[in-house]
Design a protein around this motif. Structure first.
Motif, PDB file in Angstrom:
ATOM      1  N   PRO A 131     -33.406 -41.262 -27.846  1.00 54.99           N
ATOM      2  CA  PRO A 131     -34.173 -40.050 -27.523  1.00 54.99           C
ATOM      3  C   PRO A 131     -35.359 -40.425 -26.634  1.00 54.99           C
ATOM      4  O   PRO A 131     -35.801 -41.586 -26.627  1.00 54.99           O
ATOM      5  N   PRO A 132     -35.883 -39.503 -25.857  1.00 56.54           N
ATOM      6  CA  PRO A 132     -37.007 -39.832 -24.974  1.00 56.54           C
ATOM      7  C   PRO A 132     -38.252 -40.173 -25.768  1.00 56.54           C
ATOM      8  O   PRO A 132     -38.481 -39.657 -26.867  1.00 56.54           O
ATOM      9  N   GLU A 133     -39.047 -41.068 -25.192  1.00 53.10           N
ATOM     10  CA  GLU A 133     -40.338 -41.380 -25.787  1.00 53.10           C
ATOM     11  C   GLU A 133     -41.405 -40.445 -25.226  1.00 53.10           C
ATOM     12  O   GLU A 133     -41.190 -39.754 -24.218  1.00 53.10           O
ATOM     13  N   LYS A 134     -42.538 -40.448 -25.840  1.00 54.30           N
ATOM     14  CA  LYS A 134     -43.663 -39.626 -25.405  1.00 54.30           C
ATOM     15  C   LYS A 134     -44.166 -40.113 -24.048  1.00 54.30           C
ATOM     16  O   LYS A 134     -44.587 -41.265 -23.923  1.00 54.30           O
ATOM     17  N   PRO A 135     -44.129 -39.286 -22.998  1.00 58.08           N
ATOM     18  CA  PRO A 135     -44.661 -39.714 -21.696  1.00 58.08           C
ATOM     19  C   PRO A 135     -46.148 -40.025 -21.794  1.00 58.08           C
ATOM     20  O   PRO A 135     -46.902 -39.382 -22.526  1.00 58.08           O
ATOM     21  N   THR A 149     -51.154 -33.421  -7.157  1.00 59.91           N
ATOM     22  CA  THR A 149     -50.020 -34.320  -7.343  1.00 59.91           C
ATOM     23  C   THR A 149     -50.262 -35.130  -8.605  1.00 59.91           C
ATOM     24  O   THR A 149     -51.354 -35.656  -8.805  1.00 59.91           O
ATOM     25  N   CYS A 150     -49.245 -35.212  -9.441  1.00 58.26           N
ATOM     26  CA  CYS A 150     -49.374 -35.946 -10.701  1.00 58.26           C
ATOM     27  C   CYS A 150     -48.213 -36.922 -10.851  1.00 58.26           C
ATOM     28  O   CYS A 150     -47.106 -36.686 -10.350  1.00 58.26           O
ATOM     29  N   ARG A 151     -48.453 -38.008 -11.566  1.00 57.44           N
ATOM     30  CA  ARG A 151     -47.390 -38.934 -11.932  1.00 57.44           C
ATOM     31  C   ARG A 151     -47.642 -39.430 -13.351  1.00 57.44           C
ATOM     32  O   ARG A 151     -48.753 -39.324 -13.869  1.00 57.44           O
ATOM     33  N   TRP A 152     -46.611 -39.998 -13.948  1.00 58.04           N
ATOM     34  CA  TRP A 152     -46.692 -40.408 -15.343  1.00 58.04           C
ATOM     35  C   TRP A 152     -45.732 -41.564 -15.592  1.00 58.04           C
ATOM     36  O   TRP A 152     -44.919 -41.925 -14.735  1.00 58.04           O
ATOM     37  N   THR A 153     -45.822 -42.132 -16.783  1.00 62.05           N
ATOM     38  CA  THR A 153     -44.940 -43.210 -17.212  1.00 62.05           C
ATOM     39  C   THR A 153     -44.074 -42.699 -18.357  1.00 62.05           C
ATOM     40  O   THR A 153     -44.598 -42.096 -19.302  1.00 62.05           O
ATOM     41  N   PRO A 154     -42.752 -42.912 -18.300  1.00 56.72           N
ATOM     42  CA  PRO A 154     -41.861 -42.356 -19.327  1.00 56.72           C
ATOM     43  C   PRO A 154     -41.829 -43.167 -20.613  1.00 56.72           C
ATOM     44  O   PRO A 154     -40.779 -43.679 -21.016  1.00 56.72           O
ATOM     45  N   GLY A 155     -42.963 -43.333 -21.275  1.00 55.01           N
ATOM     46  CA  GLY A 155     -42.991 -44.015 -22.560  1.00 55.01           C
ATOM     47  C   GLY A 155     -43.064 -45.518 -22.421  1.00 55.01           C
ATOM     48  O   GLY A 155     -43.004 -46.084 -21.334  1.00 55.01           O
TER      49      GLY A 155
END
Length: 419
Positions: A131-135, A149-155
């Motif tokens: 299952p996906p982790e908390k971004p 513009t935004c970016r993030w890390t997928p867990g």
């Protein structure tokens, strides 16, 4: 990830897939004319990594060679060893896979049941993952106070081995409805751009939602004001040049980013530089809002790479400084080679025992050392420093002539009256 055990382990990391099996077989072609030649159960299961699977292939009708003893299995185009299979009855062949690793392709791995002659009887997709982790690590910036513009890390681990959908959501903090960003992958695989229709002087709440076949996760909420996350492009047209014949200095000039002309921004700048054969950068912080700077205390005859970046500040309505831009492309220049010889090579030094000039020279030397160490880009007048250097060179030359020093560096012999 759990390690594979048993005879099925060698099939969990198959080689590159066959061209015809790049996509999971859904409703696979079936042998014979019957619509229900065979069926695999369970059909298209979704499993956690480390799970076991017991699947069956049941034949219906009477296609040639379609008896349980003549059936066999393939996974992603590779035939599975017969010891993993077991005949349940005349028309049903079972398959046992243990400790499954993540799917090789996000569209699902291909599990196919074949007749004796190799024809495909039925197919199923195996979705094995997490299952996906908390971004985490959401960061946003604006280059014109109208977009974001935004970016993030997928867990922490990121990889789920399943197709995972990420949605950037945002809304005004105290009122308004949830909105979904639509322009994804603008600055990387986990990023999104909101081009317009953003309000100023009102905080936004921003978060990321991740979903796949095994579950969903939601990031923490980031609260920001557009005016607090303004940035610019790197300063363009960076030029680095020598400062006359001064072997320890370089002059750096650049142009303000265009965004500073369109809005009521001020800017402060940083410079960093390194020698050609080094990866260590030295940063100059005290450039303030100037668009030029002189680097002092450099090595003679050395190539330097220089970069500049910009931070907008003084934005009306914001109590924070902006965000540093990216560094400009490196610009190279070299300092002149020193014409002075090394120790003992005949460099002109002042005569000893001169009480009138000694303290002055020591004071000027201290001033020079302080200037090189502390005043790279301050508001001090470098013209005065250049005049001092010229005066020093001239005074050395005059003193050497008075002492009768020859061009070769040997002291001349004073001649008295002829006898």
């Amino acid at each position: 990830m759990p390690a594979g055990r048993g005879p099925a382990a060698q099939f969990r990391r198959p080689p590159p897939l066959l061209p015809l099996l790049l996509l999971c077989v859904l409703g696979a072609p079936q042998a014979g004319s019957g619509a229900d030649t065979a069926v695999i159960s369970p059909q298209d299961p979704t499993l956690l990594i480390g799970s076991s699977l017991l699947a069956t292939c049941s034949v219906h009708g009477d296609p040639p060679g379609a008896t349980a003893e003549g059936l066999y299995w393939t996974l992603n185009g590779r035939r599975l060893p017969p010891e993993l299979s077991r005949v349940l009855n005349a028309s049903t062949l079972a398959l046992a896979l243990a400790n499954l690793n993540g799917s090789r392709q996000q569209s699902g791995d291909n599990l196919v049941c074949h007749a004796r002659d190799g024809s495909i009887l039925a197919g199923s997709c195996l979705y094995v993952g997490l299952p996906p982790e908390k971004p985490v690590n959401i960061s946003c910036w604006s280059k014109n106070m109208k977009d974001l513009t935004c970016r993030w890390t997928p867990g922490a681990h990121g990889e789920t081995f399943l197709h995972t959908n990420y949605s950037l959501k945002y809304k005004l903090r105290w009122y308004g409805q949830d909105n979904t960003c639509e322009e994804y992958h603008t600055v990387g695989p986990h990023s999104c751009h909101i081009p317009k229709d953003l309000a100023l002087f009102t905080p936004y709440e921003i978060w990321v939602e991740a979903t796949n076949r095994l579950g969903s996760a939601r990031s923490d909420v980031l609260t920001l004001d557009i005016l607090d996350v303004v940035t610019t492009d790197p300063p363009p047209d960076v030029h680095v040049s020598r400062v006359g014949g001064l072997e320890d200095q370089l002059s750096v000039r650049w142009v303000s980013p265009p965004a500073l002309k369109d809005f009521l921004f001020q800017a402060k700048y940083q410079i960093r530089y390194r020698v050609e054969d080094s990866v260590d950068w030295k940063v100059v912080d005290d450039v303030s809002n100037q668009t030029s700077c002189r680097l002092a205390g450099l090595k003679p005859g050395t190539v330097y790479f220089v970069q500049v970046r910009c931070n907008p500040f003084g934005i009306y309505g914001s109590k924070k400084a902006g965000i540093w831009s990216e560094w400009s492309h490196p610009t190279a220049a070299s300092t002149p080679r020193s014409e002075r010889s090394g120790p003992g090579g005949g460099a002109c030094e002042p005569r000893g025992g001169e009480p009138s000039s000694g303290p002055v020279r020591r004071e000027l030397k201290q001033f020079l050392g302080w200037l090189k160490k502390h005043a790279y880009c301050s508001n001090l007048s470098f013209r005065l420093y250049d005049q001092w250097r010229a005066w020093m060179q001239k005074s050395h030359k005059t003193r050497n002539q008075d002492e009768g020093i020859l061009p070769s560096g040997r002291r001349g012999t004073a001649r008295g009256p002829a006898r």
